[in-house]
Design a protein around this motif. Structure first.
Motif, PDB file in Angstrom:
ATOM      1  N   LEU A 103      -4.475 -44.159   2.723  1.00  0.00           N
ATOM      2  CA  LEU A 103      -3.668 -44.356   3.035  1.00  0.00           C
ATOM      3  C   LEU A 103      -3.924 -45.640   4.496  1.00  0.00           C
ATOM      4  O   LEU A 103      -5.232 -45.162   4.761  1.00  0.00           O
ATOM      5  N   ARG A 104      -3.423 -46.645   4.635  1.00  0.00           N
ATOM      6  CA  ARG A 104      -4.391 -47.898   5.677  1.00  0.00           C
ATOM      7  C   ARG A 104      -2.794 -48.307   6.293  1.00  0.00           C
ATOM      8  O   ARG A 104      -1.652 -48.220   5.747  1.00  0.00           O
ATOM      9  N   PRO A 105      -3.070 -48.781   7.389  1.00  0.00           N
ATOM     10  CA  PRO A 105      -2.175 -49.839   8.224  1.00  0.00           C
ATOM     11  C   PRO A 105      -2.373 -50.905   7.309  1.00  0.00           C
ATOM     12  O   PRO A 105      -2.645 -51.626   6.799  1.00  0.00           O
ATOM     13  N   GLN A 106      -0.572 -50.985   7.340  1.00  0.00           N
ATOM     14  CA  GLN A 106      -0.005 -52.247   6.629  1.00  0.00           C
ATOM     15  C   GLN A 106       0.446 -53.454   7.766  1.00  0.00           C
ATOM     16  O   GLN A 106       0.342 -54.676   7.359  1.00  0.00           O
ATOM     17  N   GLU A 107      -0.220 -53.244   8.740  1.00  0.00           N
ATOM     18  CA  GLU A 107       0.214 -54.919  10.310  1.00  0.00           C
ATOM     19  C   GLU A 107      -0.607 -54.537  11.118  1.00  0.00           C
ATOM     20  O   GLU A 107      -1.094 -53.417  11.401  1.00  0.00           O
ATOM     21  N   PRO A 108      -0.816 -55.708  11.708  1.00  0.00           N
ATOM     22  CA  PRO A 108      -0.865 -56.545  11.356  1.00  0.00           C
ATOM     23  C   PRO A 108      -1.881 -57.421  10.071  1.00  0.00           C
ATOM     24  O   PRO A 108      -2.778 -56.283   9.864  1.00  0.00           O
ATOM     25  N   ASP A 109      -1.847 -58.467   9.363  1.00  0.00           N
ATOM     26  CA  ASP A 109      -2.302 -59.053   8.125  1.00  0.00           C
ATOM     27  C   ASP A 109      -4.359 -58.847   8.106  1.00  0.00           C
ATOM     28  O   ASP A 109      -4.968 -58.189   7.806  1.00  0.00           O
TER      29      ASP A 109
END
Length: 381
Positions: free
Chosen positions: A175-181
């Motif tokens: 599971l990972r953060p999707q934003e910012p790039d």
């Protein structure tokens, strides 16, 4: 003993095969540290006048994001504001290769996951020219025991333990953060301080219970640590509560056997979504662990030392394995054999940083560097 200048002097060797071994050891390959310069899974999505034009834009932006992700991974956080800003003409020569996965196109759109490999020596030179400290060291894994506290009860293996569930989602299921790039790019890379979460099977349950974890029972901690081959164990507790104004809070404590002072409770604030708050807290904890390791292993390139060491040789395969491990260390710039027989090697190891860093890095590769009454030995543990 240490020397300030290596002297490439070779004595007569026992056999031609041993001579070949010695010559093979005079140049240090990049080795395992090359993995540090591979930046994976840069997800791009660009639209232009055509799919080909969109692909060109995607690769250009992708390599810029990748080099910046590499800089952030190498350089400690306090120096991020001083990272060099490079344009396309400066980045492209640093790229050794790139790969494309999950490529999809339409008439004007291009989507893909890009992986870039950068030239280690060139990137290192760039950072050194900009007076930026950096570390290429990867730690041995730490085992996390997530304990959730609610009322008078504490949960480790017992149900429910939402705290452990979120740790598993992040560590095991990616599971990972999707934003910012930038944040998504950073978390797509392997951790420099790897983390393990126990499976919670019968073997784990027999090894340690929640009370033993909270009390840092040395026998139980040693048992669970041995099961997973971790370098250390950390018990991380969490307790959710609501503030007077209705704000959701999460009290977190990190318990380690080597702590010299009582652990502090850190309180995080969040929305009404307890799971989302736990996710952000774990990302923060993991980021701190990465930075702590990075700061401890920053390479000081202003100091270069050549150390003369003696290594016992039991076989050709063992000797080559030792050389490969040493040459693969990021702190090691060169190795040079001075004398070699079928039983023993006397060689130079040139490295940057201090002796403690070199000793710790060698220990991670199961090699012991020891001062034997005035001369140094380097042998497998």
């Amino acid at each position: 003993m240490t020397d300030t200048q290596p002297k490439p002097i070779f004595s007569r060797l026992a056999a031609a095969l041993v001579l070949a071994i010695a010559l093979a050891g005079t140049v240090a390959p990049a080795g395992a540290a090359d993995n540090f310069y591979v930046v994976r899974d840069i997800s791009v999505d660009e639209t232009a006048s055509s799919a080909a034009a969109a692909r060109t834009v995607a690769v250009r932006k992708g390599q810029e994001r990748a080099i910046n992700a590499l800089f952030r991974r190498l350089v400690p956080l306090p120096y991020h504001s001083s990272l060099p800003e490079l344009d396309e003409s400066m980045i492209t020569p640093l790229v050794a290769s790139f790969q494309v996965a999950n490529e999809r196109t339409s008439a004007q759109r291009y989507l893909a996951d890009l992986t870039f490999e950068f030239k280690r020596d060139d990137v290192r030179k760039l950072l050194r020219n900009n007076m930026l400290p950096f570390s290429e060291s990867i730690a041995d894994p730490v085992l996390i025991l997530p304990v959730y506290q609610e009322g008078e009860r504490a949960y480790l293996w017992e149900y429910p333990n939402p705290w452990r569930t979120v740790w598993v989602d992040i560590v095991d299921y990616g599971l990972r953060p999707q934003e910012p790039d930038s944040l998504r790019d950073d978390w797509a890379q392997p951790m420099i301080q790897p983390v393990l979460v126990p499976a919670g099977d019968l073997t784990d349950i027999k090894a340690i219970n929640v009370n033993q974890a909270l009390n840092l029972d040395p026998v139980a901690l040693s048992a669970i640590q041995e099961i997973y081959g971790a370098s250390s164990v950390e018990v991380v507790t969490a307790r959710a509560r609501t503030d007077a104004d209705g704000t959701l809070l999460l009290d977190v404590t990190r318990l380690r056997p080597d702590q010299e002072t009582p652990p502090a409770v850190q309180t995080y604030k969040g929305s009404e979504d307890r799971e989302a708050l736990m996710q952000s807290v774990i990302f923060d904890l993991l980021a701190r662990m990465q930075e702590d390791w990075k700061r401890q292993n920053v390479l000081d390139f202003s100091v270069e030392t050549t150390l003369a060491v003696t290594t016992d040789i039991s076989s050709l395969a063992d000797w080559l394995a030792i050389q490969e491990k040493v040459q693969g260390l990021s702190a090691v710039s060169k190795t040079e054999v001075k004398d070699l027989t079928v039983q023993q090697a006397f060689w130079y190891v040139t490295f940057v940083g201090n002796m403690d860093q070199l000793t710790a890095a060698l220990a991670q590769r199961d090699l012991a560097l020891a001062d034997q009454g005035g001369y140094w030995t380097l042998n497998p543990k």
